[in-house]
Scaffold this active site. Structure first.
Site, mmCIF file in Angstrom:
data_model
loop_
_atom_site.group_PDB
_atom_site.id
_atom_site.type_symbol
_atom_site.label_atom_id
_atom_site.label_comp_id
_atom_site.label_asym_id
_atom_site.label_seq_id
_atom_site.Cartn_x
_atom_site.Cartn_y
_atom_site.Cartn_z
ATOM 1 N N TRP A 1 21.380 31.460 19.742
ATOM 2 C CA TRP A 1 22.391 30.954 18.821
ATOM 3 C C TRP A 1 22.215 29.476 18.462
ATOM 4 O O TRP A 1 22.692 29.035 17.433
ATOM 5 C CB TRP A 1 23.794 31.164 19.412
ATOM 6 N N HIS B 1 20.311 34.416 31.483
ATOM 7 C CA HIS B 1 21.690 34.175 31.067
ATOM 8 C C HIS B 1 22.347 35.449 30.542
ATOM 9 O O HIS B 1 22.309 35.758 29.348
ATOM 10 C CB HIS B 1 21.713 33.075 29.999
ATOM 11 N N GLU C 1 26.084 35.014 35.287
ATOM 12 C CA GLU C 1 27.482 35.266 35.658
ATOM 13 C C GLU C 1 27.749 36.756 35.857
ATOM 14 O O GLU C 1 28.154 37.457 34.930
ATOM 15 C CB GLU C 1 28.444 34.713 34.594
ATOM 16 N N TYR D 1 35.599 26.022 34.715
ATOM 17 C CA TYR D 1 36.079 25.330 33.519
ATOM 18 C C TYR D 1 37.376 24.646 33.923
ATOM 19 O O TYR D 1 38.335 25.297 34.350
ATOM 20 C CB TYR D 1 36.245 26.304 32.343
ATOM 21 N N GLU E 1 26.896 25.599 35.862
ATOM 22 C CA GLU E 1 27.652 25.556 34.598
ATOM 23 C C GLU E 1 29.080 25.135 34.863
ATOM 24 O O GLU E 1 29.762 25.712 35.709
ATOM 25 C CB GLU E 1 27.634 26.932 33.926
ATOM 26 N N TRP F 1 28.186 22.444 30.467
ATOM 27 C CA TRP F 1 28.119 23.332 29.311
ATOM 28 C C TRP F 1 28.837 22.678 28.142
ATOM 29 O O TRP F 1 30.029 22.445 28.230
ATOM 30 C CB TRP F 1 28.765 24.674 29.664
ATOM 31 N N GLU G 1 33.740 24.115 19.597
ATOM 32 C CA GLU G 1 34.268 24.438 20.916
ATOM 33 C C GLU G 1 34.550 23.131 21.658
ATOM 34 O O GLU G 1 33.774 22.177 21.543
ATOM 35 C CB GLU G 1 33.265 25.279 21.716
#
Length: 321
Positions: free
Chosen positions: A59, A125, A160, A221, A247, A281, A288
């Site tokens: 991407w 990934h 993950e 996160y 991450e 990340w 984002e």
């Protein structure tokens, strides 16, 4: 005069203690290994890697190049980069669908990292790697055979996992991939993914993989994962589990809500207290909150001050400490 001298000495001490990751690179630390719960350098001294993760390779291919890696070292103040190679994005993209293109991108950034004196994490990934074990074994066999002689390389075998069982599914998968890597590379660090999107580090703490230089992935996160996850991870560390945060984001797990600066600082303090290594990340210009770059940032401007988002600015400052 004495007061001035004391203040000057205090400032000098701060400068000496500060460890800009850009200066803590491979030529200084060399071959990494695991000692107890710690990552150590060629002299057996605890070392901390701090850096950036590239965005999904299918991407954001515009950042999978030498210009970006240069910027990650020079302007992001990093000593490590994570190459997050997409395997299967659920939309017909990634290594399973176009292995030659994805391999070329990975090799490009590996060679750029070696040229720039950086460590690099080669990341498989995806969330269903246990269903693609044969492909993962083949991929890591090729990478370790070609680049395993370089101390720059770290392997991340499964980004993950979700709800897979650690003991019956994830551990056997990792053991198979580790065997393939160790056939070519007996020394470099291997980082293995844990359940619940790489949060359940408590499970391998009670059932670790046998072998040397193996670490376990923790992802967070900051706006979503708070003290409860730090407490869980601290329990695993206290049992001797070596953890690498491959991450993390400064925002919520959905990466659209605003940056949580206060919680990010709590995480950084905890990471540094435990001498854990971490990669942010991500190097991307997506819409984002976790994106380090503003929209339309060219690769040759990566992490330059005028091109950083709020998250990017906070992360770069942290990498200097």
């Amino acid at each position: 005069m004495k007061l001035i001298i004391c203040i000057s000495l205090a400032l000098l001490a701060l400068l000496v203690d500060a460890k800009d990751a850009a200066k803590e690179t491979v030529s200084k630390h060399g071959q990494l290994s695991v000692k107890g719960a710690n990552l150590v350098n060629k002299n057996g001294e605890i070392v901390q890697l701090k850096g950036m993760a590239l965005y999904w390779s299918q991407w954001m291919p515009q950042y999978w190049n030498k210009d970006t890696i240069d910027g990650i070292h020079d302007s992001c103040h990093s000593n490590v980069v994570r190459a997050s190679m997409a395997v299967d994005d659920g939309q017909g993209g990634g290594y399973l669908f176009d292995p030659d293109t994805q391999m070329q991108r990975v090799e490009t950034v590996i060679e750029a990292a070696i040229a720039d004196d950086l460590y690099i994490i080669v990341d498989w990934h995806e969330e269903k790697a246990d269903t693609h074990q044969a492909q993962a074994v083949d991929f890591f066999s090729k990478i370790s055979k070609k680049y395993g002689k370089h101390p720059n390389i770290l392997y991340e075998t499964f980004n993950e996992p979700t709800d897979q069982s650690w003991s019956s599914t994830l551990k056997p998968y990792h053991e198979a991939v580790i065997k393939a890597i160790r056939a070519n590379d007996p020394n470099n660090i291997i980082i293995v993914g844990t359940a619940q999107w790489s949060q359940r580090v408590d499970e391998p703490a009670d059932d670790p993989i046998k072998g040397t230089n193996i670490m376990y992935t923790l992802h967070f996160y900051a706006g979503t994962h708070k003290q409860w996850l730090r407490d869980l991870a601290q329990g695993a560390i206290d049992k001797g589990l070596p953890i690498f945060v491959t991450e993390y984001g400064t925002d919520n797990v959905d990466v659209v809500n605003q940056v949580d600066e206060e919680e990010s600082k709590l995480w950084w303090a905890w990471l540094d207290k435990n001498n854990l290594s971490y990669t942010n990340w991500a190097i991307c210009d997506a819409n984002e909150a976790s994106a380090a770059l503003i929209a339309n940032t060219p690769a040759n401007k990566v992490c330059q001050a005028d091109y950083l988002t709020l998250s990017g600015k906070l992360v770069v400052e942290q990498n200097k400490k």
